[in-house]
Design a protein around this motif. Structure first.
Motif, short mmCIF file in Angstrom:
data_model
loop_
_atom_site.label_atom_id
_atom_site.label_comp_id
_atom_site.label_asym_id
_atom_site.label_seq_id
_atom_site.Cartn_x
_atom_site.Cartn_y
_atom_site.Cartn_z
N GLU A 260 60.64 18.38 -57.05
CA GLU A 260 61.04 19.45 -57.94
C GLU A 260 60.40 20.78 -57.55
OE1 GLU A 260 61.24 20.43 -62.75
OE2 GLU A 260 60.49 18.50 -62.03
N ALA A 261 59.18 20.74 -57.08
CA ALA A 261 58.50 21.96 -56.66
C ALA A 261 58.93 22.42 -55.27
CB ALA A 261 56.98 21.75 -56.68
N PHE A 262 59.31 21.48 -54.44
CA PHE A 262 59.57 21.79 -53.03
C PHE A 262 61.03 22.11 -52.71
CE2 PHE A 262 60.48 20.38 -48.63
CZ PHE A 262 59.63 21.25 -47.94
N LEU A 263 61.95 21.28 -53.18
CA LEU A 263 63.33 21.38 -52.72
C LEU A 263 64.02 22.69 -53.08
CD1 LEU A 263 64.62 17.71 -53.03
CD2 LEU A 263 64.22 19.05 -50.95
N PRO A 264 63.88 23.24 -54.28
CA PRO A 264 64.53 24.54 -54.55
C PRO A 264 64.02 25.64 -53.62
CG PRO A 264 63.96 23.45 -56.60
CD PRO A 264 63.31 22.65 -55.52
N ARG A 265 62.74 25.65 -53.31
CA ARG A 265 62.20 26.64 -52.37
C ARG A 265 62.79 26.43 -50.97
NH1 ARG A 265 55.86 26.33 -52.37
NH2 ARG A 265 56.16 28.11 -50.94
N LEU A 266 62.86 25.18 -50.56
CA LEU A 266 63.44 24.87 -49.26
C LEU A 266 64.90 25.32 -49.20
CD1 LEU A 266 63.10 23.01 -46.52
CD2 LEU A 266 64.63 21.55 -47.81
N ALA A 267 65.66 25.02 -50.26
CA ALA A 267 67.08 25.33 -50.26
C ALA A 267 67.33 26.83 -50.13
CB ALA A 267 67.72 24.81 -51.54
N GLU A 268 66.50 27.63 -50.78
CA GLU A 268 66.67 29.08 -50.71
C GLU A 268 66.48 29.58 -49.28
OE1 GLU A 268 64.78 33.16 -52.71
OE2 GLU A 268 64.05 31.18 -53.33
N ILE A 269 65.46 29.06 -48.59
CA ILE A 269 65.20 29.47 -47.22
C ILE A 269 66.29 28.96 -46.28
CG2 ILE A 269 63.61 29.25 -45.27
CD1 ILE A 269 61.34 29.04 -47.34
N MET A 270 66.66 27.70 -46.43
CA MET A 270 67.68 27.12 -45.56
C MET A 270 69.02 27.81 -45.74
SD MET A 270 66.41 24.86 -43.54
CE MET A 270 64.97 23.81 -43.30
N ASP A 271 69.35 28.16 -46.97
CA ASP A 271 70.61 28.88 -47.22
C ASP A 271 70.60 30.22 -46.50
OD1 ASP A 271 73.18 29.12 -48.55
OD2 ASP A 271 72.22 30.64 -49.82
N ALA A 272 69.47 30.91 -46.54
CA ALA A 272 69.36 32.19 -45.85
C ALA A 272 69.46 32.03 -44.34
CB ALA A 272 68.03 32.86 -46.22
N GLU A 273 69.04 30.87 -43.83
CA GLU A 273 69.11 30.60 -42.39
C GLU A 273 70.47 30.06 -41.97
OE1 GLU A 273 66.94 31.03 -39.96
OE2 GLU A 273 65.07 31.54 -41.02
N GLY A 274 71.37 29.87 -42.94
CA GLY A 274 72.71 29.37 -42.62
C GLY A 274 72.79 27.87 -42.45
N VAL A 275 71.83 27.15 -43.02
CA VAL A 275 71.81 25.68 -42.89
C VAL A 275 72.60 25.04 -44.03
CG1 VAL A 275 70.33 23.63 -42.83
CG2 VAL A 275 69.57 25.76 -41.75
N GLU A 276 73.49 24.14 -43.68
CA GLU A 276 74.23 23.36 -44.68
C GLU A 276 73.40 22.13 -45.04
OE1 GLU A 276 77.76 20.26 -44.18
OE2 GLU A 276 78.48 22.33 -43.96
N LEU A 277 73.14 21.95 -46.33
CA LEU A 277 72.36 20.81 -46.80
C LEU A 277 73.29 19.71 -47.30
CD1 LEU A 277 69.54 22.65 -48.82
CD2 LEU A 277 69.48 21.85 -46.43
N ARG A 278 72.96 18.47 -46.95
CA ARG A 278 73.69 17.30 -47.44
C ARG A 278 72.65 16.36 -48.05
NH1 ARG A 278 77.90 16.13 -42.36
NH2 ARG A 278 78.70 18.29 -42.23
N GLY A 279 72.76 16.14 -49.35
CA GLY A 279 71.70 15.41 -50.02
C GLY A 279 72.16 14.20 -50.80
N ASP A 280 71.17 13.33 -51.14
CA ASP A 280 71.45 12.23 -52.04
C ASP A 280 71.53 12.77 -53.47
OD1 ASP A 280 68.81 12.85 -52.54
OD2 ASP A 280 68.09 10.78 -52.48
N GLU A 281 71.78 11.89 -54.44
CA GLU A 281 71.99 12.36 -55.81
C GLU A 281 70.77 13.08 -56.37
OE1 GLU A 281 73.36 9.28 -58.37
OE2 GLU A 281 75.19 8.90 -57.20
N ARG A 282 69.58 12.57 -56.06
CA ARG A 282 68.36 13.19 -56.60
C ARG A 282 68.14 14.58 -55.98
NH1 ARG A 282 63.72 8.70 -56.32
NH2 ARG A 282 62.72 10.04 -57.87
N THR A 283 68.50 14.74 -54.74
CA THR A 283 68.41 16.05 -54.10
C THR A 283 69.40 17.02 -54.73
OG1 THR A 283 67.67 15.11 -51.99
CG2 THR A 283 68.69 17.30 -51.93
N ARG A 284 70.63 16.56 -54.92
CA ARG A 284 71.67 17.44 -55.44
C ARG A 284 71.40 17.84 -56.89
NH1 ARG A 284 76.91 15.21 -55.47
NH2 ARG A 284 77.71 17.36 -55.44
N ALA A 285 70.66 17.03 -57.62
CA ALA A 285 70.29 17.40 -58.99
C ALA A 285 69.33 18.59 -59.00
CB ALA A 285 69.65 16.21 -59.70
#
Length: 406
Positions: A260-285
């Motif tokens: 919960e503390a890590f993934l939203p921060r990661l997603a923001e950076i990866m989105d800015a870098e143009g990375v497409e994320l593919r996650g399991d249900e817990r990640t997508r939540a």
């Protein structure tokens, strides 16, 4: 070509250390001196690659700008500067009957290297094989045909290089590869470097021993005891800096206690870098922009700005995932817990296992080996980044004073 290489091999092996190193230094100088010709050829290859619709990541692998040509030359100098392991006694056994048995490191003989896309392999492979006292036959891919020829012309024009010590297959016809793989009486080792389909095809059809890795599905596991700022930096480096190489991260595993503390921060950076994320249900939540991951995503080597993400319950679950889906290439744990790190490095059966560092360091130059010939996920006869010693073998030299067995 095979016969010429076999005839050249003793001449290469017979060169003393200073001569071999001098030739390698001259090759490095020749690369810099031929920079304009190499870049002109490379522009043709890049133009053809764009016209063929290759991805940006694959075109990046193909590109030879000034800094990469200089890095190629520096790689040759580094190989020249490496200690010479040829002729070294690996063991000396003195028998009761007076025989002295020496186990001595010697060249393999003739090595064939079959590779795709990255034209720097032409210089890297030639240098390492030559440093190890071997003759080499190079066969590059059609994507880099002009670049490969320009590099080969530059490095083989230097004075003192034995004739046919470094040959290049003059055609990109696949039939030539099949013919090469049948020369088991002339070639001692084949090293394929490229995509999984190439490596599997070489392994399937070769009558010669093959040093290989099929693909690099590399993982980063963020433990519950991870420094999350460090984990973010490692994840971004491992995925974004050069996504089209085999040591790039393809799957991120995150302990549920820090997700919960890590993934939203990661997603923001990866989105800015143009990375497409593919996650399991817990990640997508936790990361709404993530697409649903399919079963095939966990074993996919994307070589692109795509990242599979899974939340796991503990280090055992992370290691189980890596064992099931990994390719025994390079896997990372980010943690401040020394016992957890010890378990991970002991139980994860990969060629390179990292604690608190990016998987992108799995590279011959970064390991201090100079330019590498490849990264092996096999266990015999070499594993991990393969430098000069991976291209040698040994013989027994027995010295006596008239002993007979009777």
């Amino acid at each position: 070509m095979g016969r010429r290489a076999r005839s050249a091999a003793p001449h290469v092996a017979g060169l003393d250390t200073g001569t071999r190193n001098g030739i390698l230094d001259a090759m490095a100088t020749a690369l810099i001196g031929s920079r304009d010709a190499i870049q002109a050829a490379n522009k043709l290859d890049c133009k053809s690659a764009k016209a063929a619709g290759l991805s940006a990541a694959l075109i990046d692998r193909l590109l030879l700008d000034t800094s990469r040509i200089e890095a190629m030359a520096e790689g040759l100098r580094q190989v020249a500067a490496l200690p010479d392991s040829l002729g070294v006694d690996l063991a000396v056994i003195q028998r009761p009957n007076g025989l002295v048995i020496r186990k001595v490191r010697v060249p393999l003989g003739v090595v064939a290297v079959i590779y795709e896309s990255r034209p720097n392999v032409t210089a890297d492979a030639a240098a390492i094989c030559f440093k190890a006292g071997n003759a080499v036959i190079l066969r590059g891919g059609s994507e880099a045909v002009a670049s490969n020829r320009a590099i080969h012309e530059a490095i083989t024009a230097v004075a003192g290089l034995p004739a046919n010590a470094i040959q290049m297959v003059p055609t990109t016809d696949r039939a030539a590869v099949r013919a090469l793989l049948g020369l088991d009486t002339m070639i001692d080792l084949v090293i394929p470097r490229g995509g999984e389909s190439l490596i599997r095809a070489v392994a399937e059809h070769s009558r010669i021993p093959v040093l290989k890795h099929y693909k690099g599905v590399c993982h980063v596991y963020v433990d519950r005891a991870a420094d999350l700022d460090m984990a973010l930096a490692i994840a971004v480096d491992a995925k974004c800096r050069r996504p089209g190489v085999c040591n790039a991260m393809e799957t991120l595993l995150v302990h549920e206690a820090v997700a919960e503390a890590f993934l939203p921060r990661l997603a923001e950076i990866m989105d800015a870098e143009g990375v497409e994320l593919r996650g399991d249900e817990r990640t997508r939540a936790l990361v709404p922009i993530a697409l649903p991951a399919s079963e095939s995503d966990w074993s996919e080597e994307y070589l692109d700005l795509i990242l599979a993400v899974r939340v796991v319950g503990d280090v055992e679950a992370a290691m189980s995932h890596i064992e099931h889906y990994g390719t025994r290439h390079s896997d990372v744990i980010v943690t401040t817990d020394k016992e957890t790190a010890r378990r991970f490095t002991t139980e994860v059966d990969s060629a390179a296992v990292y604690v608190n560092a990016s998987s992108r360091f799995t590279d011959g130059a970064e390991f201090g080996l100079g330019a590498e010939i490849g990264i092996s996920t096999d266990k015999l006869h070499a594993r991990g980044p393969c430098g000069v010693e991976a291209l040698t073998t040994y013989k027994y030299v027995i010295e006596g004073d008239g002993q007979v067995r009777g």
